[in-house]
Design an enzyme around this catalytic site. Structure first.
Site, PDB file in Angstrom:
ATOM      1  N   HIS A 169       0.521   6.724   6.720  1.00  0.00           N
ATOM      2  CA  HIS A 169       0.114   6.744   5.308  1.00  0.00           C
ATOM      3  C   HIS A 169      -1.220   7.446   5.124  1.00  0.00           C
ATOM      4  O   HIS A 169      -1.875   7.307   4.102  1.00  0.00           O
ATOM      5  CB  HIS A 169       0.040   5.323   4.735  1.00  0.00           C
ATOM      6  CG  HIS A 169       1.245   4.500   5.033  1.00  0.00           C
ATOM      7  ND1 HIS A 169       1.296   3.612   6.086  1.00  0.00           N
ATOM      8  CD2 HIS A 169       2.459   4.476   4.458  1.00  0.00           C
ATOM      9  CE1 HIS A 169       2.495   3.054   6.132  1.00  0.00           C
ATOM     10  NE2 HIS A 169       3.220   3.562   5.165  1.00  0.00           N
TER      11      HIS A 169
HETATM   12  S1  FES Z   1      -2.075   4.496   7.311  1.00  0.00           S
HETATM   13 FE1  FES Z   1      -0.469   3.080   7.075  1.00  0.00          FE
HETATM   14  S2  FES Z   1      -0.085   2.386   9.083  1.00  0.00           S
HETATM   15 FE2  FES Z   1      -1.700   3.809   9.304  1.00  0.00          FE
END
Ligand code: FES
Length: 117
Positions: free
Chosen positions: A69
């Protein structure tokens, strides 16, 4: 640990023995080790603090990046960007006679404070 370069993280792999009832297995694990300018070594959990994905060191941008993410951390594990709620978790470690000893722990993802599982 003499071969670690100050400020350049290195992924260290190891096998951990696990026992579950009659079954004994070995699990591949990895941690990140960062040598500090004072010679101390900081060992970082390999799990992103957002939801627990594995992250990697981007040598060109000199940042840790999580592909899931988009969380980004500096070389010390501090959050630079993304949804990560806290810095990368530091694992207890020590160096004795040139060997790095680590106590592997896991922490709950998604929390502002590190809570050991
Ligand atoms: S940014 Fe979501 S698990 Fe690493």
């Amino acid at each position: 640990m003499d071969d670690l370069v100050v400020g350049t993280p290195r992924q260290l792999d190891y096998m951990q023995g696990m026992e579950d009832g009659w079954m004994a297995t070995k699990v591949h694990k990895a941690v990140w080790a960062v040598k500090q300018s004072d010679g101390e070594v900081t060992v970082l959990s390999p799990l992103c603090t957002h939801l627990g994905c594995g992250y990697a060191w981007d040598a060109q941008e000199t940042k840790f990046k999580c592909p899931c993410h988009g969380s980004v951390y500096d070389v010390s594990g501090n959050v630079l960007a993304g949804p990560a709620p806290r810095r990368l978790d530091v694992l207890p470690s020590k160096i004795e006679e040139g060997r790095l000893y680590i106590i592997y722990k896991e922490f709950r993802a998604g929390l502002r404070n590190a809570v050991e599982i």
